[in-house]
Design a protein around this motif. Structure first.
Motif, mmCIF file in Angstrom:
data_model
loop_
_atom_site.group_PDB
_atom_site.id
_atom_site.type_symbol
_atom_site.label_atom_id
_atom_site.label_comp_id
_atom_site.label_asym_id
_atom_site.label_seq_id
_atom_site.Cartn_x
_atom_site.Cartn_y
_atom_site.Cartn_z
ATOM 1 N N VAL A 60 0.840 -1.203 0.000
ATOM 2 C CA VAL A 60 0.000 0.000 0.000
ATOM 3 C C VAL A 60 0.874 1.251 0.000
ATOM 4 C CG1 VAL A 60 -1.638 1.327 1.386
ATOM 5 C CG2 VAL A 60 -2.003 -1.115 1.036
ATOM 6 N N GLN A 61 1.950 1.243 0.779
ATOM 7 C CA GLN A 61 2.845 2.394 0.829
ATOM 8 C C GLN A 61 3.540 2.629 -0.508
ATOM 9 O OE1 GLN A 61 5.391 1.474 4.110
ATOM 10 N NE2 GLN A 61 3.966 2.280 5.642
ATOM 11 N N GLU A 62 3.797 1.554 -1.252
ATOM 12 C CA GLU A 62 4.456 1.668 -2.550
ATOM 13 C C GLU A 62 3.447 1.813 -3.688
ATOM 14 O OE1 GLU A 62 6.855 -1.833 -2.722
ATOM 15 O OE2 GLU A 62 8.257 -1.116 -1.198
ATOM 16 N N PHE A 63 2.176 1.989 -3.352
ATOM 17 C CA PHE A 63 1.099 2.175 -4.327
ATOM 18 C C PHE A 63 0.980 0.996 -5.282
ATOM 19 C CE2 PHE A 63 2.345 6.505 -3.108
ATOM 20 C CZ PHE A 63 1.147 6.903 -2.537
ATOM 21 N N ARG A 64 1.197 -0.203 -4.767
ATOM 22 C CA ARG A 64 0.991 -1.421 -5.538
ATOM 23 C C ARG A 64 -0.327 -2.060 -5.104
ATOM 24 N NH1 ARG A 64 4.504 -5.438 -4.195
ATOM 25 N NH2 ARG A 64 5.223 -4.342 -2.354
ATOM 26 N N ASP A 65 -0.821 -2.965 -5.902
ATOM 27 C CA ASP A 65 -2.060 -3.669 -5.590
ATOM 28 C C ASP A 65 -1.820 -4.608 -4.404
ATOM 29 O OD1 ASP A 65 -4.578 -4.774 -5.674
ATOM 30 O OD2 ASP A 65 -4.097 -6.154 -7.310
ATOM 31 N N PRO A 66 -2.532 -4.418 -3.296
ATOM 32 C CA PRO A 66 -2.295 -5.250 -2.112
ATOM 33 C C PRO A 66 -3.050 -6.576 -2.127
ATOM 34 C CG PRO A 66 -3.884 -3.572 -1.578
ATOM 35 C CD PRO A 66 -3.443 -3.317 -3.001
ATOM 36 N N SER A 67 -3.721 -6.902 -3.226
ATOM 37 C CA SER A 67 -4.548 -8.109 -3.218
ATOM 38 C C SER A 67 -3.714 -9.388 -3.121
ATOM 39 C CB SER A 67 -5.453 -8.149 -4.448
ATOM 40 O OG SER A 67 -4.684 -8.158 -5.629
ATOM 41 N N ALA A 68 -2.576 -9.459 -3.804
ATOM 42 C CA ALA A 68 -1.752 -10.676 -3.738
ATOM 43 C C ALA A 68 -1.174 -10.888 -2.333
ATOM 44 C CB ALA A 68 -0.649 -10.636 -4.783
ATOM 45 N N PRO A 69 -0.547 -9.869 -1.697
ATOM 46 C CA PRO A 69 -0.074 -10.095 -0.328
ATOM 47 C C PRO A 69 -1.213 -10.379 0.648
ATOM 48 C CG PRO A 69 0.935 -8.113 -1.229
ATOM 49 C CD PRO A 69 -0.091 -8.573 -2.203
ATOM 50 N N LEU A 70 -2.364 -9.774 0.403
ATOM 51 C CA LEU A 70 -3.515 -10.020 1.269
ATOM 52 C C LEU A 70 -3.995 -11.457 1.129
ATOM 53 C CD1 LEU A 70 -5.309 -8.484 3.258
ATOM 54 C CD2 LEU A 70 -6.832 -7.983 1.367
#
Length: 186
Positions: A60-70
């Motif tokens: 989230v801090q790097e403005f990437r999609d957090p769906s995969a880590p989530l």
């Protein structure tokens, strides 16, 4: 009916595995495996769950999609829960979910079965009504009317000067110890 099937089949599979493994390695060793699996499951949930949350925050801090880590974090937590459950089959599935390649396969398999019905963002233009920019029925409760919020208010007179200025609950017309609210100046 389909929801009831795992609750019927899973205990039968677990009992059969307990009998087979208990016959091969002994009863106490089998019980030890179940207890070890539960302890490892708790450790996995504590350590890997925290690391998965850090991955989500980092994305989230790097403005990437957090769906995969989530999704990885959710599968790791599911693996820990499966390891805590008493049983050899559930513990085996939990251990398999700890392998990143297996989690990737599960996520791809689940991704093919998930269908996004609708999502979007429409920026507000200067000549548009903010509420009407959303799809019909979206965000509109039964009281939502063109940005009007219903409410009630009442006008109260200001308290006497000592209460307002000195922040004390004592008023000149009150004797000591009578009708105090409990609010005092410190």
């Amino acid at each position: 009916m389909w929801l009831l099937l795992p609750f019927v089949i899973l205990p039968i599979v677990e009992i059969a595995l307990f009998i087979q493994v208990g016959g091969a390695i002994g009863v106490f060793a089998t019980i030890g495996l179940v207890i070890l699996s539960a302890v490892l499951g708790v450790a996995v949930m504590r350590r890997q769950g925290a690391m998965a949350m850090l991955d989500v925050q980092r994305s989230v801090q790097e403005f990437r999609d957090p769906s995969a880590p989530l999704a990885h974090g959710a599968l790791i937590m599911l693996a820990g829960v499966l390891m805590v459950l008493p049983g050899l089959f559930t513990s085996s599935v939990g251990v398999l979910l700890l392998i990143p390649a297996v989690r990737g396969l599960v996520m791809r398999w689940m991704g093919r079965r998930v269908r996004v019905v609708g999502a979007g963002y429409k920026p507000r233009s200067a000549d548009s009504d903010y509420v009407s920019d959303y799809p019909s029925g979206f965000g509109r409760g039964r009281n939502a009317r063109d940005g009007v919020i219903d409410g009630e208010y009442s006008v109260q007179d200001d308290p006497p000067a000592p209460v307002r200025e000195g922040l004390t609950d004592e008023r000149p017309d009150m004797g000591p110890g009578k009708n105090k609210s409990g609010w005092t100046r410190h």
